[in-house]
Design a protein around this motif. Structure first.
Motif, PDB file in Angstrom:
ATOM      1  N   UNK A  11       0.872  -1.172   0.000  1.00  0.00           N
ATOM      2  CA  UNK A  11       0.000   0.000   0.000  1.00  0.00           C
ATOM      3  C   UNK A  11       0.908   1.220   0.000  1.00  0.00           C
ATOM      4  N   UNK A  12       0.725   2.096  -0.987  1.00  0.00           N
ATOM      5  CA  UNK A  12       1.537   3.303  -1.059  1.00  0.00           C
ATOM      6  C   UNK A  12       0.762   4.472  -0.473  1.00  0.00           C
ATOM      7  N   UNK A  13       1.513   5.374   0.142  1.00  0.00           N
ATOM      8  CA  UNK A  13       0.912   6.546   0.774  1.00  0.00           C
ATOM      9  C   UNK A  13       1.924   7.675   0.786  1.00  0.00           C
ATOM     10  N   UNK A  14       1.439   8.867   1.106  1.00  0.00           N
ATOM     11  CA  UNK A  14       2.270  10.059   1.061  1.00  0.00           C
ATOM     12  C   UNK A  14       2.431  10.647   2.461  1.00  0.00           C
ATOM     13  N   UNK A  15       3.655  10.988   2.786  1.00  0.00           N
ATOM     14  CA  UNK A  15       3.976  11.681   4.039  1.00  0.00           C
ATOM     15  C   UNK A  15       4.985  12.769   3.697  1.00  0.00           C
ATOM     16  N   UNK A  16       4.599  14.015   3.915  1.00  0.00           N
ATOM     17  CA  UNK A  16       5.518  15.120   3.692  1.00  0.00           C
ATOM     18  C   UNK A  16       6.022  15.245   2.266  1.00  0.00           C
ATOM     19  N   UNK A  17       5.204  14.851   1.300  1.00  0.00           N
ATOM     20  CA  UNK A  17       5.584  14.978  -0.098  1.00  0.00           C
ATOM     21  C   UNK A  17       6.340  13.793  -0.672  1.00  0.00           C
ATOM     22  N   UNK A  18       6.658  12.796   0.158  1.00  0.00           N
ATOM     23  CA  UNK A  18       7.363  11.606  -0.321  1.00  0.00           C
ATOM     24  C   UNK A  18       6.431  10.401  -0.312  1.00  0.00           C
ATOM     25  N   UNK A  19       6.735   9.453  -1.199  1.00  0.00           N
ATOM     26  CA  UNK A  19       5.948   8.229  -1.295  1.00  0.00           C
ATOM     27  C   UNK A  19       6.571   7.137  -0.451  1.00  0.00           C
ATOM     28  N   UNK A  20       5.730   6.492   0.339  1.00  0.00           N
ATOM     29  CA  UNK A  20       6.131   5.383   1.198  1.00  0.00           C
ATOM     30  C   UNK A  20       5.235   4.198   0.881  1.00  0.00           C
ATOM     31  N   UNK A  21       5.659   3.017   1.376  1.00  0.00           N
ATOM     32  CA  UNK A  21       4.845   1.818   1.167  1.00  0.00           C
ATOM     33  C   UNK A  21       5.016   0.871   2.349  1.00  0.00           C
ATOM     34  N   UNK A  22       3.953   0.125   2.614  1.00  0.00           N
ATOM     35  CA  UNK A  22       3.949  -0.921   3.636  1.00  0.00           C
ATOM     36  C   UNK A  22       3.359  -2.167   2.993  1.00  0.00           C
ATOM     37  N   UNK A  23       3.944  -3.311   3.305  1.00  0.00           N
ATOM     38  CA  UNK A  23       3.428  -4.582   2.813  1.00  0.00           C
ATOM     39  C   UNK A  23       1.973  -4.728   3.246  1.00  0.00           C
ATOM     40  N   UNK A  24       1.102  -5.095   2.309  1.00  0.00           N
ATOM     41  CA  UNK A  24      -0.328  -5.191   2.620  1.00  0.00           C
ATOM     42  C   UNK A  24      -0.621  -6.243   3.692  1.00  0.00           C
ATOM     43  N   UNK A  25       0.281  -7.171   3.905  1.00  0.00           N
ATOM     44  CA  UNK A  25       0.094  -8.177   4.951  1.00  0.00           C
ATOM     45  C   UNK A  25       0.053  -7.587   6.346  1.00  0.00           C
ATOM     46  N   UNK A  62       2.910   9.912  11.344  1.00  0.00           N
ATOM     47  CA  UNK A  62       4.185   9.530  10.737  1.00  0.00           C
ATOM     48  C   UNK A  62       5.041  10.744  10.380  1.00  0.00           C
ATOM     49  N   UNK A  63       4.400  11.837   9.992  1.00  0.00           N
ATOM     50  CA  UNK A  63       5.163  13.036   9.636  1.00  0.00           C
ATOM     51  C   UNK A  63       5.947  13.526  10.855  1.00  0.00           C
ATOM     52  N   UNK A  64       5.325  13.518  12.028  1.00  0.00           N
ATOM     53  CA  UNK A  64       6.009  13.926  13.251  1.00  0.00           C
ATOM     54  C   UNK A  64       7.069  12.897  13.647  1.00  0.00           C
ATOM     55  N   UNK A  65       6.744  11.617  13.534  1.00  0.00           N
ATOM     56  CA  UNK A  65       7.696  10.552  13.879  1.00  0.00           C
ATOM     57  C   UNK A  65       8.953  10.653  13.016  1.00  0.00           C
ATOM     58  N   UNK A  66       8.789  11.062  11.761  1.00  0.00           N
ATOM     59  CA  UNK A  66       9.919  11.187  10.844  1.00  0.00           C
ATOM     60  C   UNK A  66      10.556  12.579  10.887  1.00  0.00           C
ATOM     61  N   UNK A  67      10.185  13.403  11.874  1.00  0.00           N
ATOM     62  CA  UNK A  67      10.721  14.769  12.032  1.00  0.00           C
ATOM     63  C   UNK A  67      10.476  15.650  10.815  1.00  0.00           C
ATOM     64  N   UNK A  68       9.265  15.574  10.264  1.00  0.00           N
ATOM     65  CA  UNK A  68       8.911  16.363   9.085  1.00  0.00           C
ATOM     66  C   UNK A  68       7.803  17.376   9.374  1.00  0.00           C
ATOM     67  N   UNK A  69       7.494  17.607  10.648  1.00  0.00           N
ATOM     68  CA  UNK A  69       6.404  18.516  10.999  1.00  0.00           C
ATOM     69  C   UNK A  69       5.213  17.730  11.507  1.00  0.00           C
ATOM     70  N   UNK A  70       4.029  18.313  11.360  1.00  0.00           N
ATOM     71  CA  UNK A  70       2.804  17.643  11.808  1.00  0.00           C
ATOM     72  C   UNK A  70       1.833  17.550  10.645  1.00  0.00           C
TER      73      UNK A  70
END
Length: 164
Positions: A11-25, A62-70
């Motif tokens: 599953x792809x998603x966006x955090x702070x303008x970047x694309x991330x993914x997590x295994x659907x499992x 996740x944005x806060x966890x990755x130090x990218x703001x809120x």
């Protein structure tokens, strides 16, 4: 096609303008972000808790966890409800994201190792860099985004707050 090629769905998603993914499992469901109940004295990256069919689920920004703001609430803001394996326990957490994109198939051979940039930045939570349509997608190892002590703190505090 080579029968040894392993293709996984992410599953792809966006955090702070970047694309991330997590295994659907690791994903239970995706929810539209409404609101959370704040929990006092929690880490900055914990936005609060939600009631998911009678269960208390901590929601992590996740944005806060990755130090990218809120993460700011918008029409696309979503919560990805995930299941982590911590020791012998299954832990359910909600991950707040700017937007959820789509489920994609990524061939394991299209996943590059995390680049070594010669710093002491902890990148153990990044499984690798996936390539899809000439774009890089940061593939997360969901079980390593949070330390065991962080998960215990989040789930213990959330549950005790939810019971009071």
């Amino acid at each position: 096609m080579d029968e040894h090629v392993i293709i996984k769905q992410y599953l792809t998603f966006n955090v702070g303008g970047d694309d991330y993914a997590i295994n659907v499992g690791n994903i239970r469901e995706v929810l539209e972000f409404q609101s959370v109940s704040r929990v006092p004295r929690m880490p900055d990256y914990m936005r609060g808790i939600i009631n998911l069919r009678g269960s208390v689920v901590p929601v992590i920004d996740l944005k806060t966890k990755f130090d990218l703001g809120q993460t700011e609430k918008s029409i696309d803001t979503s919560v990805i409800v995930t299941e982590l394996k911590i020791g012998d326990d299954d832990v359910v957490l909600g991950l707040l994201t700017d937007a959820v994109n789509e489920v994609v198939d990524i061939d394991e051979t299209d996943i590059e190792p995390t680049p070594n940039i010669g710093t002491t930045i902890d990148s153990s939570f990044i499984k690798g860099m996936g390539k899809k349509d000439d774009k890089f997608i940061i593939i997360l190892n969901i079980n390593r985004i949070f330390s065991n002590s962080e998960v215990r703190e989040l789930t213990t505090e959330s549950i005790s707050e939810g019971e009071s």
